[in-house]
Design a protein around this motif. Structure first.
Motif, PDB file in Angstrom:
ATOM      1  N   THR A 147      -0.060  14.508  -3.552  1.00 18.06           N
ATOM      2  CA  THR A 147      -1.511  14.378  -3.659  1.00 18.06           C
ATOM      3  C   THR A 147      -2.102  13.991  -2.301  1.00 18.06           C
ATOM      4  OG1 THR A 147      -0.785  13.062  -5.543  1.00 18.06           O
ATOM      5  CG2 THR A 147      -3.145  13.545  -5.371  1.00 18.06           C
ATOM      6  N   THR A 154      -1.312   3.481   6.706  1.00 16.20           N
ATOM      7  CA  THR A 154      -0.679   2.181   6.961  1.00 16.20           C
ATOM      8  C   THR A 154      -0.071   2.136   8.360  1.00 16.20           C
ATOM      9  OG1 THR A 154       1.445   2.880   6.001  1.00 16.20           O
ATOM     10  CG2 THR A 154      -0.132   1.819   4.515  1.00 16.20           C
ATOM     11  N   ARG A 164      -5.012  12.625  -1.553  1.00 14.27           N
ATOM     12  CA  ARG A 164      -5.601  11.285  -1.530  1.00 14.27           C
ATOM     13  C   ARG A 164      -4.520  10.245  -1.238  1.00 14.27           C
ATOM     14  NH1 ARG A 164      -6.128   6.621  -4.458  1.00 14.27           N
ATOM     15  NH2 ARG A 164      -8.183   5.620  -4.397  1.00 14.27           N
ATOM     16  N   GLU A 165      -3.365  10.383  -1.879  1.00 13.67           N
ATOM     17  CA  GLU A 165      -2.311   9.383  -1.709  1.00 13.67           C
ATOM     18  C   GLU A 165      -1.596   9.534  -0.363  1.00 13.67           C
ATOM     19  OE1 GLU A 165      -2.469   6.991  -3.618  1.00 13.67           O
ATOM     20  OE2 GLU A 165      -3.643   7.887  -5.244  1.00 13.67           O
ATOM     21  N   VAL A 213      -3.586   7.344   1.841  1.00 10.35           N
ATOM     22  CA  VAL A 213      -3.281   5.934   1.582  1.00 10.35           C
ATOM     23  C   VAL A 213      -1.971   5.563   2.272  1.00 10.35           C
ATOM     24  CG1 VAL A 213      -2.657   4.276  -0.224  1.00 10.35           C
ATOM     25  CG2 VAL A 213      -4.546   5.887  -0.606  1.00 10.35           C
ATOM     26  N   LEU A 214      -1.017   6.487   2.186  1.00 12.14           N
ATOM     27  CA  LEU A 214       0.325   6.254   2.725  1.00 12.14           C
ATOM     28  C   LEU A 214       0.321   6.197   4.249  1.00 12.14           C
ATOM     29  CD1 LEU A 214       3.409   6.155   1.900  1.00 12.14           C
ATOM     30  CD2 LEU A 214       3.421   8.615   2.311  1.00 12.14           C
ATOM     31  N   SER A 223      -8.392  -4.607  -1.285  1.00 10.62           N
ATOM     32  CA  SER A 223      -9.789  -4.486  -0.892  1.00 10.62           C
ATOM     33  C   SER A 223     -10.521  -3.479  -1.771  1.00 10.62           C
ATOM     34  CB  SER A 223      -9.825  -4.050   0.589  1.00 10.62           C
ATOM     35  OG  SER A 223     -11.018  -3.417   0.905  1.00 10.62           O
ATOM     36  N   GLN A 224      -9.829  -2.440  -2.198  1.00  4.08           N
ATOM     37  CA  GLN A 224     -10.474  -1.395  -3.008  1.00  4.08           C
ATOM     38  C   GLN A 224     -10.776  -1.857  -4.428  1.00  4.08           C
ATOM     39  OE1 GLN A 224      -7.526   1.669  -2.154  1.00  4.08           O
ATOM     40  NE2 GLN A 224      -9.051   2.852  -1.046  1.00  4.08           N
ATOM     41  N   ASN A 241       1.512  11.664 -10.369  1.00  5.35           N
ATOM     42  CA  ASN A 241       0.772  12.927 -10.261  1.00  5.35           C
ATOM     43  C   ASN A 241       1.705  14.112 -10.465  1.00  5.35           C
ATOM     44  OD1 ASN A 241      -1.491  11.761  -7.628  1.00  5.35           O
ATOM     45  ND2 ASN A 241      -1.591  11.528  -9.831  1.00  5.35           N
ATOM     46  N   ILE A 275       9.408  12.795  -2.731  1.00  2.32           N
ATOM     47  CA  ILE A 275       8.837  12.802  -4.084  1.00  2.32           C
ATOM     48  C   ILE A 275       8.311  14.180  -4.435  1.00  2.32           C
ATOM     49  CG2 ILE A 275       6.912  11.924  -5.492  1.00  2.32           C
ATOM     50  CD1 ILE A 275       7.309   9.249  -4.081  1.00  2.32           C
ATOM     51  N   ALA A 282       0.946   4.305  -3.010  1.00  2.00           N
ATOM     52  CA  ALA A 282       0.763   5.738  -2.741  1.00  2.00           C
ATOM     53  C   ALA A 282       1.936   6.532  -3.297  1.00  2.00           C
ATOM     54  CB  ALA A 282       0.607   5.974  -1.237  1.00  2.00           C
ATOM     55  N   LEU A 283       3.153   6.043  -3.038  1.00  2.00           N
ATOM     56  CA  LEU A 283       4.335   6.796  -3.467  1.00  2.00           C
ATOM     57  C   LEU A 283       4.425   6.860  -4.993  1.00  2.00           C
ATOM     58  CD1 LEU A 283       6.950   5.428  -0.878  1.00  2.00           C
ATOM     59  CD2 LEU A 283       5.814   7.649  -0.839  1.00  2.00           C
ATOM     60  N   LEU A 284       4.154   5.746  -5.673  1.00  2.00           N
ATOM     61  CA  LEU A 284       4.226   5.770  -7.141  1.00  2.00           C
ATOM     62  C   LEU A 284       3.128   6.668  -7.716  1.00  2.00           C
ATOM     63  CD1 LEU A 284       5.441   4.920  -9.827  1.00  2.00           C
ATOM     64  CD2 LEU A 284       4.106   2.801  -9.713  1.00  2.00           C
ATOM     65  N   SER A 285       1.941   6.629  -7.121  1.00  2.62           N
ATOM     66  CA  SER A 285       0.869   7.505  -7.600  1.00  2.62           C
ATOM     67  C   SER A 285       1.267   8.973  -7.450  1.00  2.62           C
ATOM     68  CB  SER A 285      -0.423   7.237  -6.818  1.00  2.62           C
ATOM     69  OG  SER A 285      -0.853   5.916  -7.010  1.00  2.62           O
ATOM     70  N   MET A 286       1.879   9.296  -6.312  1.00  2.00           N
ATOM     71  CA  MET A 286       2.354  10.677  -6.115  1.00  2.00           C
ATOM     72  C   MET A 286       3.380  11.057  -7.186  1.00  2.00           C
ATOM     73  SD  MET A 286       3.093  10.742  -2.031  1.00  2.00           S
ATOM     74  CE  MET A 286       1.775  10.428  -0.841  1.00  2.00           C
ATOM     75  N   ALA A 287       4.300  10.136  -7.475  1.00  2.00           N
ATOM     76  CA  ALA A 287       5.346  10.415  -8.468  1.00  2.00           C
ATOM     77  C   ALA A 287       4.721  10.625  -9.845  1.00  2.00           C
ATOM     78  CB  ALA A 287       6.362   9.279  -8.500  1.00  2.00           C
ATOM     79  N   ASN A 293      -5.744  -0.571  -3.133  1.00  2.00           N
ATOM     80  CA  ASN A 293      -5.295  -1.772  -2.428  1.00  2.00           C
ATOM     81  C   ASN A 293      -6.215  -2.945  -2.804  1.00  2.00           C
ATOM     82  OD1 ASN A 293      -7.555  -1.669  -0.737  1.00  2.00           O
ATOM     83  ND2 ASN A 293      -6.473  -0.607   0.893  1.00  2.00           N
ATOM     84  N   ALA A 302      -3.303   9.593 -11.711  1.00  2.00           N
ATOM     85  CA  ALA A 302      -3.035   8.221 -11.254  1.00  2.00           C
ATOM     86  C   ALA A 302      -3.708   8.026  -9.919  1.00  2.00           C
ATOM     87  CB  ALA A 302      -1.529   7.990 -11.116  1.00  2.00           C
ATOM     88  N   LYS A 303      -4.088   6.798  -9.636  1.00  2.00           N
ATOM     89  CA  LYS A 303      -4.833   6.490  -8.418  1.00  2.00           C
ATOM     90  C   LYS A 303      -4.366   5.157  -7.861  1.00  2.00           C
ATOM     91  CE  LYS A 303      -9.561   8.087  -8.309  1.00  2.00           C
ATOM     92  NZ  LYS A 303     -10.962   7.723  -8.476  1.00  2.00           N
ATOM     93  N   SER A 304      -4.140   5.119  -6.561  1.00  2.00           N
ATOM     94  CA  SER A 304      -3.744   3.856  -5.941  1.00  2.00           C
ATOM     95  C   SER A 304      -4.977   3.035  -5.564  1.00  2.00           C
ATOM     96  CB  SER A 304      -2.932   4.144  -4.677  1.00  2.00           C
ATOM     97  OG  SER A 304      -3.752   4.750  -3.702  1.00  2.00           O
ATOM     98  N   GLN A 314       0.837  -1.208   0.000  1.00  2.00           N
ATOM     99  CA  GLN A 314       0.000   0.000   0.000  1.00  2.00           C
ATOM    100  C   GLN A 314       0.870   1.256   0.000  1.00  2.00           C
ATOM    101  OE1 GLN A 314      -3.553  -0.188   2.412  1.00  2.00           O
ATOM    102  NE2 GLN A 314      -3.408   1.971   2.938  1.00  2.00           N
ATOM    103  N   VAL A 315       1.958   1.215   0.775  1.00  2.00           N
ATOM    104  CA  VAL A 315       2.885   2.354   0.803  1.00  2.00           C
ATOM    105  C   VAL A 315       3.432   2.617  -0.605  1.00  2.00           C
ATOM    106  CG1 VAL A 315       5.185   3.057   1.594  1.00  2.00           C
ATOM    107  CG2 VAL A 315       3.507   2.171   3.234  1.00  2.00           C
TER     108      VAL A 315
END
Lengths: 413, 413
Positions: free
Chosen positions: B62, B72, B64-65, B68-69, A98-99, A86, B57, A79-84, A96, A92-94, A75-76
């Motif tokens: 973002t 955890t 939202r992210e 998510v981060l 369950s989601q 963005n 980063i 989030a970090l890749l989505s931020m990068a 998990n 981009a959206k993360s 999950q971490v």
């Protein structure tokens, strides 16, 4: 425009710098107009850190809570890749497990995927998002977090590709493809442009640990085109393809796999009565020791020799069990040998080509290597030999079967 | 048998040893026959570690992210504490915000709780589980992870207590209760057995930072009995109670709060025309600078002096804005002073007791302390004084109002 699922493992996202590099790569695919679903693992080291915390509490922590704990790792990364992404102006959206809703059974720490809900994903793909999905995890029907076991991120990627009927599932790794054999052992080892799923399964189970076996099985079952590529080097990688599409060009032998991980156990002078194999292997199986190659020689004077291989780490334990059984069966002796290696020729082409086995045995005889055990399947011939001859055997076979030469078209026998 | 919600903050679960100590404490409550819901924060340092990764980063990742981060962090603690309870033979189950279903609005990083689904929790409580819930987090109606902002774990605990109509919500901290004033400043400072919600709000906003203001407001609104206790020392703590239950025993003054965090700004010689207060404070508010005490003196010769306080960190910025406004308004001068302190008497009892203010001013005059500003509310009287007299003021007031003496019953004025 294609829909591509890409999976980046722990080493490929092991630092912020590497996550930025992955984001650069994703940006290039995005500019080429592809729809993208990115599956990521936990940053390398993170899963072990979390497991370490749990083990400070208990040697056998609750499995349900292990899944809650380690699933945070992926999950971490999402989030970090989505931020990068963005930051690069890419929506981009993360997600998990369950989601997404990756529904699994409730076998915590080794759950199996039952169903993937593709509805939310499709909605966000159509809205122009790059989706960044946590690998390795899902959720059971009661909403409990589950994980697929180590390496399960490959399986997540393939399952998502199947659910979304993606055009390709790309697994980014630290190698640039699947080779005819280990390039560290044979200079002429050649990257294969493609292998079949069945070959890949045999290669994977033989220690060519590029892909998780489960992921390959899954891809084969759902006919997901799978490609292995290097995370940070450009190149076409190796396509793992559905066999019959290019059957005519299939070479006889795809590659040579080998392993030093096994040990050989022989029970000498076993009375050859019905059920003896079960009497020997039953207790081994009951002790959760996996058996690989099994050979039983023909009976001479009413007694036989029974030989099999296990993982080298299990040899002593297996020997202890066999000593007890041997006494019960009035067998003569138990011999354990961990100085062995297994070498396998793999290729769907050998199905239609007689004489591969004898050609293999001849090649080994030519360099004076004694064969201790032989097993065969439709697309594989394996021999067990003395460990010290391993390199010689692999190099000789690679040369005899001309694997260093790129196949140019239809192979005529 | 009572249903108790207990909240342990980041410092209380900051290491495996401390998590084990919390598990020991929970075990004792369990043996006393209570039903328990445990709300935990991230292990201390973990949230900052995660934020650090994000900031590598982007300076403005973002939101939202971010949720998510950082969410955890609490999830990890819930898993570890559940394992520690399981090890003790106590059935326990972790829940994250999404699993409970703590429904919030979609204001990422500062979401507000809308609704809590208590169904799954009640089922597991009835089945005998201790529930370990991740504080600080929820989920919006589209399934996105949200967080309540720093310190939101207190709010989670109170909201769960309200939803489950718990008998008590216990907030474990690094202090053993709420004091009449800071014990580091006044030797005779006394732990209060109870304070009212309103008093607690005034104390909290004045720098007695034991509880999050939002959590206290929430508890007051839903009449959740709230208790502040020390994580690792036994003791009754301080109960924050609904006022009218024990009104007769309410002492005049509950305690003395103070802060050194403010700075004073004065605009001298402002032409006293309608709308002048707005002309001065409008730009300050627009610059997102929070204003606390405001005093405007009566007009003399058509001009007045306008004084207010801001957080000390904002003084320079506020001064810059005021200099510009003062020029526009033809005011004489702007004076900034950060050598001030604010001292407040807090007590719901003062509502019905005249003369508290004059008694306070007399006490300060007796020790020759000049009062620079005064503001009053129904249950609080605050004065701004020179910072160097802060300790003298607090000690004098503590003694004059006899706060070191345990109240014994009905207070007669």
């Amino acid at each position: 425009m294609s829909l591509i699922v890409q999976k980046f493992g722990g080493t490929s996202v092991g630092s912020i710098e590497k996550i930025e590099a992955v984001a650069d790569k994703v940006e290039r695919f995005r500019k080429d107009g592809h729809q993208l679903v990115i599956v990521v693992s936990a940053m390398s080291g993170e899963t072990n850190r979390l497991i370490g915390l749990a083990q400070e509490i208990s040697a056998s922590p609750t499995l349900r809570e292990m899944d809650v704990l380690v699933s945070t790792g992926e999950q971490v990364t999402t989030a970090l890749l989505s931020m990068a992404l963005n930051k690069r102006g890419i929506p981009a959206k993360s997600y998990n497990g369950s989601q997404v809703r990756i529904l699994t059974d409730d076998a915590h720490t080794k759950a199996r995927i039952r169903e993937i809900d593709d509805q939310r994903l499709r909605g966000d793909l159509d809205a122009g998002y790059v989706l960044v999905v946590a690998g390795f995890q899902g959720v059971d029907e009661n909403g409990n977090i589950t994980t697929l076991g180590r390496g399960g991120s490959d399986t997540t990627a393939v399952a998502l590709a199947a659910a979304l009927t993606a055009d390709e599932c790309q697994i980014y790794t630290d190698v640039d493809g699947v080779y005819t054999t280990d390039p560290r052992m044979v200079d002429g080892a050649r990257r294969l442009d493609s292998v079949t799923f069945e070959e890949m399964l045999e290669m994977a189970s033989m220690g060519s640990k590029v892909l998780q076996i489960r992921a390959v099985e899954f891809a084969g079952k759902y006919k997901v085109p799978l490609r292995v590529l290097h995370s940070f080097q450009d190149g076409p990688g190796t396509l793992i393809r559905v066999e019959d599409e290019t059957d005519m060009e299939t070479p006889t032998i795809a590659g040579i796999a080998f392993t030093r991980d096994e040990a050989k156990l022989t029970v000498l002078g076993v009375p050859d009565t019905p059920g003896v194999a079960h009497k020997i292997l039953g207790p081994i199986g009951a002790a959760n020791i996996e058996v690989d190659v099994i050979v039983q020689n023909v009976s001479i004077d009413g007694s036989t020799d029974f030989t099999f291989t296990v993982h080298r780490d299990e040899m002593e334990r297996a020997k202890g069990i066999l000593d007890r059984i041997a006494a019960e069966l009035n067998a003569r002796e138990v011999i354990a040998d961990d100085k062995i290696a297994k070498v396998s020729l793999v290729g769907v082409g050998m199905r239609s080509h007689a004489g591969v086995a004898s050609q293999m045995f001849e090649a080994l005889a030519d360099v004076a290597i004694n064969i201790q055990m032989i097993t065969t399947s439709e697309i594989k011939i394996s021999v067990v030999i003395d460990e010290k001859f391993l390199e010689l055997a692999v190099r000789s076979l690679h040369s005899v079967f001309e694997l260093e030469v790129e196949p140019t078209g239809v192979v005529v026998d």
